[in-house]
Motif scaffolding. Structure first.
Motif, mmCIF file in Angstrom:
data_model
loop_
_atom_site.group_PDB
_atom_site.id
_atom_site.type_symbol
_atom_site.label_atom_id
_atom_site.label_comp_id
_atom_site.label_asym_id
_atom_site.label_seq_id
_atom_site.Cartn_x
_atom_site.Cartn_y
_atom_site.Cartn_z
ATOM 1 N N VAL A 1 45.382 52.518 30.231
ATOM 2 C CA VAL A 1 45.098 53.730 29.460
ATOM 3 C C VAL A 1 46.366 54.565 29.321
ATOM 4 C CG1 VAL A 1 43.752 55.881 29.425
ATOM 5 C CG2 VAL A 1 42.709 53.764 30.261
ATOM 6 N N THR A 2 46.613 55.098 28.113
ATOM 7 C CA THR A 2 47.765 55.968 27.887
ATOM 8 C C THR A 2 47.373 57.439 27.773
ATOM 9 O OG1 THR A 2 47.591 55.497 25.520
ATOM 10 C CG2 THR A 2 49.186 54.200 26.782
ATOM 11 N N SER A 3 46.178 57.721 27.274
ATOM 12 C CA SER A 3 45.682 59.094 27.155
ATOM 13 C C SER A 3 44.164 59.045 27.169
ATOM 14 C CB SER A 3 46.058 59.748 25.822
ATOM 15 O OG SER A 3 47.429 59.944 25.686
ATOM 16 N N GLY A 4 43.550 60.119 27.636
ATOM 17 C CA GLY A 4 42.098 60.184 27.548
ATOM 18 C C GLY A 4 41.622 61.595 27.789
ATOM 19 N N SER A 5 40.437 61.863 27.289
ATOM 20 C CA SER A 5 39.876 63.207 27.455
ATOM 21 C C SER A 5 38.401 63.168 27.102
ATOM 22 C CB SER A 5 40.574 64.188 26.506
ATOM 23 O OG SER A 5 39.992 65.471 26.595
ATOM 24 N N TYR A 6 37.699 64.155 27.565
ATOM 25 C CA TYR A 6 36.405 64.458 26.977
ATOM 26 C C TYR A 6 36.667 65.043 25.596
ATOM 27 C CZ TYR A 6 32.229 67.162 25.915
ATOM 28 O OH TYR A 6 31.141 67.701 25.286
ATOM 29 N N SER A 7 35.947 64.539 24.583
ATOM 30 C CA SER A 7 36.108 65.068 23.234
ATOM 31 C C SER A 7 34.981 66.045 22.934
ATOM 32 C CB SER A 7 36.062 63.928 22.216
ATOM 33 O OG SER A 7 35.776 64.454 20.927
ATOM 34 N N PRO A 8 35.274 67.339 22.873
ATOM 35 C CA PRO A 8 34.207 68.298 22.577
ATOM 36 C C PRO A 8 33.665 68.154 21.161
ATOM 37 C CG PRO A 8 36.340 69.400 22.681
ATOM 38 C CD PRO A 8 36.564 67.981 23.121
ATOM 39 N N THR A 9 34.498 67.723 20.227
ATOM 40 C CA THR A 9 34.051 67.603 18.839
ATOM 41 C C THR A 9 33.041 66.466 18.693
ATOM 42 O OG1 THR A 9 36.256 68.351 18.194
ATOM 43 C CG2 THR A 9 34.862 67.439 16.459
ATOM 44 N N LEU A 10 33.262 65.364 19.410
ATOM 45 C CA LEU A 10 32.391 64.197 19.304
ATOM 46 C C LEU A 10 31.388 64.126 20.448
ATOM 47 C CD1 LEU A 10 35.278 61.735 18.396
ATOM 48 C CD2 LEU A 10 33.688 62.828 16.819
ATOM 49 N N ASP A 11 31.529 64.990 21.448
ATOM 50 C CA ASP A 11 30.699 65.023 22.646
ATOM 51 C C ASP A 11 30.563 63.646 23.302
ATOM 52 O OD1 ASP A 11 29.260 66.104 24.707
ATOM 53 O OD2 ASP A 11 27.333 65.996 23.655
ATOM 54 N N THR A 12 31.713 63.013 23.512
ATOM 55 C CA THR A 12 31.768 61.776 24.291
ATOM 56 C C THR A 12 33.174 61.704 24.858
ATOM 57 O OG1 THR A 12 31.378 59.397 24.241
ATOM 58 C CG2 THR A 12 32.516 60.332 22.350
ATOM 59 N N SER A 13 33.391 60.795 25.780
ATOM 60 C CA SER A 13 34.751 60.645 26.288
ATOM 61 C C SER A 13 35.495 59.608 25.467
ATOM 62 C CB SER A 13 34.727 60.260 27.767
ATOM 63 O OG SER A 13 34.419 61.408 28.524
ATOM 64 N N VAL B 1 33.956 69.791 32.707
ATOM 65 C CA VAL B 1 33.119 68.935 31.866
ATOM 66 C C VAL B 1 32.276 67.944 32.659
ATOM 67 C CG1 VAL B 1 34.578 69.149 29.828
ATOM 68 C CG2 VAL B 1 35.052 67.323 31.469
ATOM 69 N N TYR B 2 32.584 67.744 33.944
ATOM 70 C CA TYR B 2 31.875 66.690 34.668
ATOM 71 C C TYR B 2 31.973 66.887 36.173
ATOM 72 C CZ TYR B 2 30.605 61.930 36.114
ATOM 73 O OH TYR B 2 30.011 60.846 36.686
ATOM 74 N N PHE B 3 30.842 66.650 36.868
ATOM 75 C CA PHE B 3 30.849 66.643 38.334
ATOM 76 C C PHE B 3 30.378 65.300 38.855
ATOM 77 C CE2 PHE B 3 30.689 71.257 37.901
ATOM 78 C CZ PHE B 3 31.560 71.633 38.903
ATOM 79 N N GLU B 4 31.045 64.813 39.870
ATOM 80 C CA GLU B 4 30.570 63.669 40.647
ATOM 81 C C GLU B 4 30.211 64.251 42.015
ATOM 82 O OE1 GLU B 4 30.885 60.414 39.428
ATOM 83 O OE2 GLU B 4 30.241 59.347 41.221
ATOM 84 N N LEU B 5 28.897 64.382 42.284
ATOM 85 C CA LEU B 5 28.446 65.041 43.514
ATOM 86 C C LEU B 5 27.869 64.011 44.478
ATOM 87 C CD1 LEU B 5 26.635 68.169 41.984
ATOM 88 C CD2 LEU B 5 28.898 68.099 43.079
ATOM 89 N N PRO B 6 27.832 64.323 45.780
ATOM 90 C CA PRO B 6 27.184 63.404 46.723
ATOM 91 C C PRO B 6 25.691 63.324 46.420
ATOM 92 C CG PRO B 6 27.709 65.486 47.784
ATOM 93 C CD PRO B 6 28.323 65.541 46.417
ATOM 94 N N LYS B 7 25.041 62.305 46.939
ATOM 95 C CA LYS B 7 23.608 62.149 46.696
ATOM 96 C C LYS B 7 22.803 62.830 47.786
ATOM 97 C CE LYS B 7 24.088 57.843 44.166
ATOM 98 N NZ LYS B 7 25.546 58.077 43.980
#
Lengths: 367, 129
Positions: A313-325, B41-47
Motif C-alpha cells: 500500500v502507498t496511501s490509504g484513508s477513510y473516504s468521507p465522500t464515498l463512505d468507505t475505506s 473514524v474507527y474503533f477496535e475495542l476489546p470484547k
C-alpha cells in the motif's frame, strides 16, 4: 513545530484561525483547522475551500532555450504547449524514476512558471541547474521566487461563481489547465484553472505582501480554510499521486499509470526506459482498492494473494465522500485487473479488498 | 478543565468508578486525546468478557490521519462496550467524557484506579506537552 522550518506569509493567519501547525516539506503548515478534516473535505466537495499551498515551489524558466530545456527535463512537451495553457507531467531521472511531478504554465513564448512540490524543490532546482549548465547555457535562466510569492488553491464547485464576483474581470471563462491575469482587492494574481482535489477550482500565484489580503477576500466570501489533512483525503479520492507515496525516484510514471503524461516520441531524460515500458509493459502497477468500513489501509501495509505478498500500500484513508475505506498501492501486474479480490494485512488482521477502477471519485459533470 | 469525578493516565485515558461495591467503572479517552487525534473514524475495542490490563494495549483508534493504540487505564474484565461507537465514532470527538465512553470494566482492584492522576495533575501534565 521546528524552528528551522520556513513559514508562509499566512503563518500568523493559520495560527489565529486555530490551525494545527506541523512541519511538512521544510515548512510549518496547517494540517487542519478546528472544524476538522471531514468538514473541510465536505466544503471542497460541496461549496468552496481555500488552501495555503505557498510551501510548493515557484520557479521561472526563461530565455530563448527555455522551451528546449523543458522538453529535455520533462516527460510532457513544452514546445507544443500554447501560451496561456498549463500542463501536468513528471521530472524524471535517466532511469525513468520520478524526481517530482509538476504543473508548468507557459507565460510567454520564452517564459514558463513551474511548480515543484515543497520538499522536492531543492532537488528539482539542483537537477535543473545541472542540466542548464551542461546543455542549455547561455539561453535558459532559472529564478526561484518561492519565498517572495504565495500560492493559494481555491477549490470546489462554487469557485467559478465566487471568482467572478471577487476578481476585477470574469475568470470562469478560462478552461481547465489555462491561466490568466486578474486582480483581487487590487492585488495582481496569476490564476490557473488547476488543482489537486478532483474538484473544479483555481490556483493563484500572488506577490508575497498581497497573499493575506487575497486569502481574506476568499474566506470572507465563505471559503472554508482547509489544511494538509483534507488535501490528502481529497487527492486520494481523486486518485491523484503524491510524490513520496505513489511516485518516487524508484518508480516510473508508466508503473504509476501516468502514461498519458509521458511523451511516446522524442528524446528526453528517462525517455529510453519510459518508451520501452510503454512498448513492453511493466512488472508492477499502481492500483486502487476499496474495503468496506472505516478502518483504513495505511502506507506500508502488505497486499496478499493466497497468502503470498504480491503488493504494498502507498496511501490509504477513510473516504468521507464515498463512505468507505480506499487505498492505492503497487501490485504485480498479473494481479492488477479491476475486480480482483486481494487480502490486506491490517496490523496482523486480514481484510478482503477489491481492486477498483480509478479514480475513486469523479466530480459530477455540470452543464 | 478535565472533570474531577474521575482519574487519568499519561496515555490520555480516563476511568470513572461507578460503584465501589461491585467494582464497576467506565473508561474512555480524554478531550485532549480526541483533539489531538482529530476526526475519529474507527474503533477496535476489546470484547465483552475479555481481560484488560493497566497500561497494556486494549485496542486501536483510527482518525482520518493516523492509527493510535488504546491502553487500558485499569486491570479487570470488560463488562460492556459502547456499541454506539461502531456507527458513530464521532461521539468521542463530540463528548469524550460522556456519550463517547469506550468500555465498562469490572475492576480487579479499586485501589488501582485511586492511584492514577487527578484531573488537576492530568491538566498540568497535558499543559506541559
Amino acid at each position: 513545530m521546528t524552528t528551522d522550518s520556513l513559514q508562509t506569509a499566512l503563518f500568523d493567519t493559520h495560527v489565529s484561525l486555530g490551525g494545527r501547525m506541523v512541519p511538512f516539506g521544510g515548512w510549518d503548515m496547517p494540517v487542519q483547522y478546528p472544524e476538522g478534516i471531514l468538514a473541510e473535505v465536505k466544503a471542497v466537495r460541496t461549496a468552496t475551500g481555500v488552501f495555503d499551498v505557498s510551501h510548493m515551489g515557484r520557479l521561472y524558466l526563461s530565455g530563448p532555450k527555455a522551451t528546449e530545456f523543458l522538453d529535455w527535463v520533462l516527460t510532457g512537451s513544452a514546445s507544443t504547449l500554447r501560451v496561456g495553457r498549463a500542463r501536468y507531467c513528471m521530472i524524471c531521472n535517466e532511469k525513468g524514476g520520478v524526481i517530482d511531478d509538476t504543473i508548468f504554465y507557459r507565460l510567454s513564448e520564452d517564459r514558463y512558471l513551474l511548480i515543484p512540490n515543497a520538499g522536492n524543490r531543492p532537488a528539482v532546482v539542483a537537477w535543473f541547474q545541472r542540466w542548464i549548465d551542461e546543455k542549455f547555457s547561455p539561453g535558459c535562466i532559472m529564478e526561484d521566487v518561492t519565498t517572495s510569492t504565495g500560492l493559494l488553491a481555491f477549490q470546489g464547485p462554487g469557485t467559478p461563481d465566487a471568482m467572478d464576483k471577487l476578481a476585477d474581470k470574469p475568470v470562469s471563462e478560462i478552461r481547465p489547465f489555462s491561466w490568466t491575469e486578474r486582480a483581487i482587492q487590487g492585488a495582481p494574481v496569476l490564476v490557473g484553472r488547476t488543482g489537486y482535489t478532483g474538484e473544479d477550482g483555481f490556483e493563484m500565484m500572488i506577490q508575497g505582501n498581497d497573499v493575506v489580503k487575497v486569502w481574506t477576500a476568499l474566506t470572507d466570501s465563505g471559503a472554508v480554510p482547509c489544511g494538509l489533512g483534507a488535501r490528502d483525503v481529497l487527492r486520494l479520492e481523486a486518485a491523484l499521486p503524491l510524490h513520496g507515496h505513489e511516485i518516487n525516484e524508484e518508480t516510473t510514471p508508466i508503473e504509476a499509470g501516468l502514461d498519458r503524461f509521458v511523451r511516446s516520441e522524442g528524446r528526453y531524460l528517462g525517455s529510453d526506459v519510459l518508451q520501452r515500458q510503454q512498448e513492453n509493459g511493466v512488472e508492477r502497477k499502481l492500483v486502487g482498492f476499496t474495503l468496506p468500513g472505516r478502518s483504513a489501509p495505511r502506507a506500508g501495509y502488505s497486499l496478499l494473494h493466497q497468502g503470498e505478498i504480491i503488493g504494498i500500500v502507498t496511501s490509504g484513508s477513510y473516504s468521507p465522500t464515498l463512505d468507505t475505506s480506499i487505498g492505492m498501492g503497487y501490485v504485480l501486474e498479473r494481479h492488477a485487473e479491476p475486480g480482483t479480490p486481494l487480502d490486506l494485512d491490517i496490523r496482523g488482521r486480514t481484510a478482503q479488498v477489491t481492486l477498483t477502477e480509478l479514480p475513486f471519485y469523479s466530480r459530477p459533470r455540470r452543464s | 478543565m478535565s472533570p474531577e469525578d474521575r482519574k487519568y493516565t499519561q496515555e490520555h485515558e480516563w476511568i470513572k468508578v461507578e460503584d465501589v461495591a461491585t467494582k464497576t467503572a467506565v473508561a474512555g479517552i480524554t478531550d485532549f486525546a480526541q483533539d489531538q487525534l482529530g476526526d475519529i473514524v474507527y474503533f477496535e475495542l476489546p470484547k465483552v468478557g475479555e481481560n484488560v490490563t493497566h497500561l497494556v494495549k486494549m485496542g486501536e483508534v483510527e482518525s482520518v490521519k493516523a492509527v493510535s493504540d488504546l491502553f487500558s487505564p485499569i486491570t479487570g474484565e470488560v463488562s460492556e462496550i459502547n456499541e454506539k461507537l461502531l456507527d458513530h465514532p464521532e461521539l468521542v470527538n463530540q463528548d469524550p467524557f460522556g456519550e463517547g465512553w469506550l468500555i465498562k470494566v469490572t475492576m480487579n482492584d479499586v485501589a488501582e484506579a485511586e492511584g492514577l492522576m487527578s484531573a488537576q495533575d492530568y491538566d498540568a501534565y497535558t499543559a506541559g506537552l
